[in-house]
Design an enzyme around this catalytic site. Sequence first.
Site, PDB file in Angstrom:
ATOM      1  N   HIS A 197     -17.382 -23.973  34.591  1.00  0.00           N
ATOM      2  CA  HIS A 197     -17.189 -22.634  35.160  1.00  0.00           C
ATOM      3  C   HIS A 197     -17.226 -21.595  34.050  1.00  0.00           C
ATOM      4  CE1 HIS A 197     -13.228 -23.696  33.608  1.00  0.00           C
ATOM      5  NE2 HIS A 197     -12.918 -22.412  33.596  1.00  0.00           N
ATOM      6  N   ASP A 199     -15.121 -17.877  33.033  1.00  0.00           N
ATOM      7  CA  ASP A 199     -13.867 -17.201  33.383  1.00  0.00           C
ATOM      8  C   ASP A 199     -14.187 -15.780  33.850  1.00  0.00           C
ATOM      9  OD1 ASP A 199     -12.514 -19.462  32.621  1.00  0.00           O
ATOM     10  OD2 ASP A 199     -11.918 -18.695  30.656  1.00  0.00           O
ATOM     11  N   HIS A 254     -17.958 -23.507  30.482  1.00  0.00           N
ATOM     12  CA  HIS A 254     -17.222 -24.552  29.770  1.00  0.00           C
ATOM     13  C   HIS A 254     -16.603 -25.515  30.777  1.00  0.00           C
ATOM     14  CE1 HIS A 254     -14.605 -21.067  30.469  1.00  0.00           C
ATOM     15  NE2 HIS A 254     -13.566 -21.878  30.447  1.00  0.00           N
ATOM     16  N   ARG A 264      -4.119 -34.687  27.156  1.00  0.00           N
ATOM     17  CA  ARG A 264      -4.497 -33.395  26.574  1.00  0.00           C
ATOM     18  C   ARG A 264      -3.614 -32.323  27.219  1.00  0.00           C
ATOM     19  NH1 ARG A 264      -8.839 -30.096  24.375  1.00  0.00           N
ATOM     20  NH2 ARG A 264      -8.901 -28.153  25.551  1.00  0.00           N
TER      21      ARG A 264
HETATM   22  C1  GA4 Z   1     -11.193 -19.875  36.274  1.00  0.00           C
HETATM   23  C2  GA4 Z   1     -10.341 -19.222  35.164  1.00  0.00           C
HETATM   24  C3  GA4 Z   1      -8.829 -19.378  35.421  1.00  0.00           C
HETATM   25  O1  GA4 Z   1      -8.422 -20.725  35.158  1.00  0.00           O
HETATM   26  C4  GA4 Z   1      -8.473 -19.010  36.871  1.00  0.00           C
HETATM   27  C5  GA4 Z   1      -9.208 -19.984  37.784  1.00  0.00           C
HETATM   28  C6  GA4 Z   1      -8.952 -19.870  39.297  1.00  0.00           C
HETATM   29  C7  GA4 Z   1      -7.865 -20.857  39.755  1.00  0.00           C
HETATM   30  O2  GA4 Z   1      -7.628 -21.876  39.135  1.00  0.00           O
HETATM   31  O3  GA4 Z   1      -7.279 -20.568  40.820  1.00  0.00           O
HETATM   32  C8  GA4 Z   1     -10.324 -20.165  39.962  1.00  0.00           C
HETATM   33  C9  GA4 Z   1     -11.377 -20.053  38.816  1.00  0.00           C
HETATM   34  C10 GA4 Z   1     -10.614 -19.471  37.640  1.00  0.00           C
HETATM   35  C11 GA4 Z   1     -12.575 -19.169  39.240  1.00  0.00           C
HETATM   36  C12 GA4 Z   1     -13.093 -19.461  40.673  1.00  0.00           C
HETATM   37  C13 GA4 Z   1     -11.944 -19.780  41.645  1.00  0.00           C
HETATM   38  C14 GA4 Z   1     -10.653 -19.196  41.101  1.00  0.00           C
HETATM   39  C15 GA4 Z   1     -10.479 -21.497  40.689  1.00  0.00           C
HETATM   40  C16 GA4 Z   1     -11.652 -21.248  41.574  1.00  0.00           C
HETATM   41  C17 GA4 Z   1     -12.339 -22.211  42.167  1.00  0.00           C
HETATM   42  C18 GA4 Z   1      -6.959 -18.956  37.055  1.00  0.00           C
HETATM   43  C19 GA4 Z   1      -9.173 -17.746  37.241  1.00  0.00           C
HETATM   44  O4  GA4 Z   1      -8.739 -16.604  37.163  1.00  0.00           O
HETATM   45  O5  GA4 Z   1     -10.424 -18.030  37.745  1.00  0.00           O
END
Ligand code: GA4
Length: 322
Positions: A197, A199, A254, A264
Amino acid sequence: MAVLSKQVAVPKSGFSPIPVIDMSDPESKHALVKACEDFGFFKVINHGISAELVSVLEHETVEFFSLPKSEKTLVAGYPFGYGNSKIGRNGDVGWVEYLLMNANLDSGSGPLFPSLLKSPGTFRNALEEYTISVRKMTCDVLEMIIDGLGIKPRNTLSKLVSDQNTDSILRLNHYPPCPLINKKTNCGKNVIGFGEHTDPQIISVLRSNNTSGLQINLTDGSWVSVPPDHSSFFFNVGDSLQVMTNGRFKSVRHRVLANGDKSRVSMIYFAGPSLTQRIAPLTCLMDNEDEMLYEEFTWSEYRNSAYNSRLSDNRLQQFERK
Ligand code: GA4
């Protein structure tokens, strides 16, 4: 003597393409901009964050994840709280358990996540102190980036993250050793700890213990393992910074692969702006003939759309200008 204990910006062993940024050297600003352009990823050394503070938070994190599942699920919730295997709400899963918290210290609500801890204790203090220190380091890095880009004022980016209403998040991840790995039935396949994904925020700051697993995707599509380094911080450019630089900086894909033998533990600070912040290419970075690559949006619009997507989706695509 401080000089003697200074880390040198050279990988300890073997070849690693990951750029290393020495925060004690103001000239690092050029390497920093290049790292954001070429990789959207870099490692920071000589950052000044107390090793003692980091080690207390790691210890408390390990203690938390060692609690019985029944206790951890008492603080399960969405979007903030404890989670196990399920990531987001659209069907993504991974070999991971985590704790997600609001990291806005100025929200006036006191502790980062009040209902989590039964008593104000070492864990909560460490979470607060860590967030303060990492946010300060993030602002320093963002100001160095602005210097490297040769634009003014210096706080063009850092003010978004230090805003009173910043929508920032702290994530603690635990990847337990995975028994499926190294077993004949697994045929040597990877087990995904946290799927690929980008961020959504401006920039993210990761610190982990010395267990490997993190990989970044290079522009040629190949995956590169990031050698773990518990005394450094790893930064990655988020989608919002890619938009603000009109695609000059890369929001890096990443992922984390599970490990067969070792746990980890990582802690990640996601520096986000306030919900009402407009995200658009910075005009001072644009030449007259440059075209805007993205439609502008507010962070609130982008966050909502991101939270309705799957982890591996290209979330910026719908905001690209046709
Ligand atoms: C990716 C980055 C952060 O970990 C996060 C993630 C969020 C979650 O875990 O709820 C998301 C992911 C993240 C992006 C797309 C959506 C939302 C999981 C998911 C499938 C906390 C964020 O802000 O976006």
